[in-house]
Motif scaffolding. Structure first.
Motif, PDB file in Angstrom:
ATOM      1  N   ARG A  65       0.858  -1.183   0.000  1.00  0.00           N
ATOM      2  CA  ARG A  65       0.000   0.000   0.000  1.00  0.00           C
ATOM      3  C   ARG A  65       0.896   1.235   0.000  1.00  0.00           C
ATOM      4  N   VAL A  66       0.629   2.175  -0.925  1.00  0.00           N
ATOM      5  CA  VAL A  66       1.495   3.343  -1.031  1.00  0.00           C
ATOM      6  C   VAL A  66       0.778   4.673  -0.793  1.00  0.00           C
ATOM      7  N   ALA A  67      -0.516   4.750  -1.060  1.00  0.00           N
ATOM      8  CA  ALA A  67      -1.232   6.018  -0.889  1.00  0.00           C
ATOM      9  C   ALA A  67      -2.727   5.759  -0.891  1.00  0.00           C
ATOM     10  N   ARG A  68      -3.479   6.701  -0.350  1.00  0.00           N
ATOM     11  CA  ARG A  68      -4.933   6.596  -0.404  1.00  0.00           C
ATOM     12  C   ARG A  68      -5.376   6.824  -1.839  1.00  0.00           C
ATOM     13  N   ALA A  69      -6.214   5.952  -2.343  1.00  0.00           N
ATOM     14  CA  ALA A  69      -6.680   6.047  -3.727  1.00  0.00           C
ATOM     15  C   ALA A  69      -7.702   7.181  -3.853  1.00  0.00           C
ATOM     16  N   PRO A  70      -7.743   7.835  -5.007  1.00  0.00           N
ATOM     17  CA  PRO A  70      -8.773   8.843  -5.228  1.00  0.00           C
ATOM     18  C   PRO A  70     -10.156   8.192  -5.114  1.00  0.00           C
ATOM     19  N   GLN A  71     -11.088   8.928  -4.559  1.00  0.00           N
ATOM     20  CA  GLN A  71     -12.417   8.367  -4.365  1.00  0.00           C
ATOM     21  C   GLN A  71     -13.483   9.336  -4.832  1.00  0.00           C
ATOM     22  N   SER A  72     -14.460   8.795  -5.524  1.00  0.00           N
ATOM     23  CA  SER A  72     -15.626   9.560  -5.955  1.00  0.00           C
ATOM     24  C   SER A  72     -16.858   8.994  -5.260  1.00  0.00           C
ATOM     25  N   LEU A  73     -17.818   9.852  -5.024  1.00  0.00           N
ATOM     26  CA  LEU A  73     -19.077   9.437  -4.416  1.00  0.00           C
ATOM     27  C   LEU A  73     -20.208   9.977  -5.280  1.00  0.00           C
ATOM     28  N   GLN A  74     -21.113   9.114  -5.645  1.00  0.00           N
ATOM     29  CA  GLN A  74     -22.258   9.470  -6.487  1.00  0.00           C
ATOM     30  C   GLN A  74     -23.480   9.712  -5.612  1.00  0.00           C
ATOM     31  N   LEU A  75     -24.165  10.831  -5.839  1.00  0.00           N
ATOM     32  CA  LEU A  75     -25.444  11.109  -5.198  1.00  0.00           C
ATOM     33  C   LEU A  75     -26.506  11.191  -6.285  1.00  0.00           C
ATOM     34  N   ASP A  76     -27.598  10.479  -6.107  1.00  0.00           N
ATOM     35  CA  ASP A  76     -28.735  10.580  -7.012  1.00  0.00           C
ATOM     36  C   ASP A  76     -29.882  11.186  -6.221  1.00  0.00           C
ATOM     37  N   LEU A  77     -30.506  12.223  -6.803  1.00  0.00           N
ATOM     38  CA  LEU A  77     -31.532  12.975  -6.097  1.00  0.00           C
ATOM     39  C   LEU A  77     -32.757  13.186  -6.971  1.00  0.00           C
ATOM     40  N   ALA A 130     -38.201  14.015 -12.460  1.00  0.00           N
ATOM     41  CA  ALA A 130     -36.917  14.657 -12.745  1.00  0.00           C
ATOM     42  C   ALA A 130     -35.930  14.310 -11.636  1.00  0.00           C
ATOM     43  N   SER A 131     -34.716  13.981 -12.029  1.00  0.00           N
ATOM     44  CA  SER A 131     -33.707  13.641 -11.030  1.00  0.00           C
ATOM     45  C   SER A 131     -32.357  14.227 -11.416  1.00  0.00           C
ATOM     46  N   LEU A 132     -31.499  14.337 -10.428  1.00  0.00           N
ATOM     47  CA  LEU A 132     -30.146  14.845 -10.611  1.00  0.00           C
ATOM     48  C   LEU A 132     -29.153  13.762 -10.244  1.00  0.00           C
ATOM     49  N   SER A 133     -28.017  13.803 -10.873  1.00  0.00           N
ATOM     50  CA  SER A 133     -26.902  12.950 -10.509  1.00  0.00           C
ATOM     51  C   SER A 133     -25.716  13.876 -10.242  1.00  0.00           C
ATOM     52  N   VAL A 134     -25.110  13.733  -9.075  1.00  0.00           N
ATOM     53  CA  VAL A 134     -24.004  14.596  -8.662  1.00  0.00           C
ATOM     54  C   VAL A 134     -22.830  13.710  -8.263  1.00  0.00           C
ATOM     55  N   THR A 135     -21.627  14.076  -8.699  1.00  0.00           N
ATOM     56  CA  THR A 135     -20.427  13.335  -8.333  1.00  0.00           C
ATOM     57  C   THR A 135     -19.555  14.200  -7.442  1.00  0.00           C
ATOM     58  N   LEU A 136     -19.153  13.629  -6.316  1.00  0.00           N
ATOM     59  CA  LEU A 136     -18.264  14.307  -5.379  1.00  0.00           C
ATOM     60  C   LEU A 136     -16.887  13.661  -5.466  1.00  0.00           C
ATOM     61  N   GLU A 137     -15.849  14.487  -5.547  1.00  0.00           N
ATOM     62  CA  GLU A 137     -14.467  14.004  -5.530  1.00  0.00           C
ATOM     63  C   GLU A 137     -13.913  14.279  -4.135  1.00  0.00           C
ATOM     64  N   LEU A 138     -13.744  13.231  -3.349  1.00  0.00           N
ATOM     65  CA  LEU A 138     -13.291  13.391  -1.972  1.00  0.00           C
ATOM     66  C   LEU A 138     -11.850  13.878  -1.930  1.00  0.00           C
ATOM     67  N   GLU A 139     -11.611  14.858  -1.072  1.00  0.00           N
ATOM     68  CA  GLU A 139     -10.268  15.419  -0.923  1.00  0.00           C
ATOM     69  C   GLU A 139      -9.748  15.286   0.501  1.00  0.00           C
ATOM     70  N   SER A 140     -10.423  14.471   1.283  1.00  0.00           N
ATOM     71  CA  SER A 140      -9.959  14.174   2.635  1.00  0.00           C
ATOM     72  C   SER A 140     -10.336  12.739   2.953  1.00  0.00           C
ATOM     73  N   ALA A 141      -9.814  12.255   4.043  1.00  0.00           N
ATOM     74  CA  ALA A 141     -10.252  10.963   4.540  1.00  0.00           C
ATOM     75  C   ALA A 141     -11.682  11.108   5.058  1.00  0.00           C
ATOM     76  N   VAL A 142     -12.403  10.002   5.139  1.00  0.00           N
ATOM     77  CA  VAL A 142     -13.745  10.003   5.705  1.00  0.00           C
ATOM     78  C   VAL A 142     -13.609   9.825   7.220  1.00  0.00           C
ATOM     79  N   ILE A 143     -14.162  10.777   7.964  1.00  0.00           N
ATOM     80  CA  ILE A 143     -14.150  10.692   9.422  1.00  0.00           C
ATOM     81  C   ILE A 143     -15.396   9.923   9.819  1.00  0.00           C
ATOM     82  N   GLU A 144     -15.208   8.724  10.351  1.00  0.00           N
ATOM     83  CA  GLU A 144     -16.322   7.853  10.718  1.00  0.00           C
ATOM     84  C   GLU A 144     -16.608   7.943  12.198  1.00  0.00           C
ATOM     85  N   PRO A 145     -17.845   7.622  12.612  1.00  0.00           N
ATOM     86  CA  PRO A 145     -18.144   7.607  14.047  1.00  0.00           C
ATOM     87  C   PRO A 145     -17.368   6.489  14.741  1.00  0.00           C
ATOM     88  N   ALA A 146     -17.094   6.704  15.997  1.00  0.00           N
ATOM     89  CA  ALA A 146     -16.317   5.710  16.760  1.00  0.00           C
ATOM     90  C   ALA A 146     -17.112   4.437  16.985  1.00  0.00           C
TER      91      ALA A 146
END
Length: 146
Positions: A65-77, A130-146
């Motif tokens: 493992r060398v680095a965090r991979a780029p991640q995208s998140l899709q939202l459909d609304l 009518a619906s929207l599709s939005v793509t988010l490009e994450l630029e940080s780690a995901v902070i998850e609940p403990a």
């Protein structure tokens, strides 16, 4: 027997500010705006890029493992009149980071920083909603609940 968690009641929210500290406390003080009409949230994954190497004498390559991979998140609304969707559309027209919160009942909030890289109105038949599709490009780690 363990009961799985359900996504019913989950919420998506965003804020045009980025916290000073990328931790739950830093995100917790931000004024998030709920985005209503969300149908589907893509997967929040923890994934890393790997590099293969093969030492002399080894019979197989080894992955590291060398680095965090780029991640995208899709939202459909569903396309509705909503202040959160207005802010999301504004984020799509700007080249800057926004803070996001996805809150899952019984699990808790997941925070991250991302840029909106695409927004599209979904097509279909005349009787479709009518619906929207939005793509988010994450630029940080995901902070998850403990």
């Amino acid at each position: 027997m363990t009961t799985p968690y359900v996504l019913a009641g989950a919420t998506v929210a965003l804020c045009p500010d980025v916290p000073a500290a990328l931790d739950a406390a830093g995100f917790g003080v931000l004024a998030f705006r709920h985005v209503r009409g969300v149908r589907v949230v893509g997967a929040l994954a923890l994934q890393y890029q790997t590099a293969a190497y093969q030492p002399i004498g080894a019979k197989v390559s080894i992955l590291r493992r060398v680095a965090r991979a780029p991640q995208s998140l899709q939202l459909d609304l569903y396309r509705i009149t909503d202040a959160g969707q207005v802010l999301l559309r504004t984020a799509a027209s700007e080249d800057r980071q926004y803070s996001f919160r996805i809150d899952v009942p019984q699990i808790g909030p997941h925070y991250f920083v991302a840029k909106v890289s695409s927004r599209s109105l979904s097509g279909g038949a005349g009787s479709d909603l009518a619906s929207l599709s939005v793509t988010l490009e994450l630029e940080s780690a995901v902070i998850e609940p403990a």
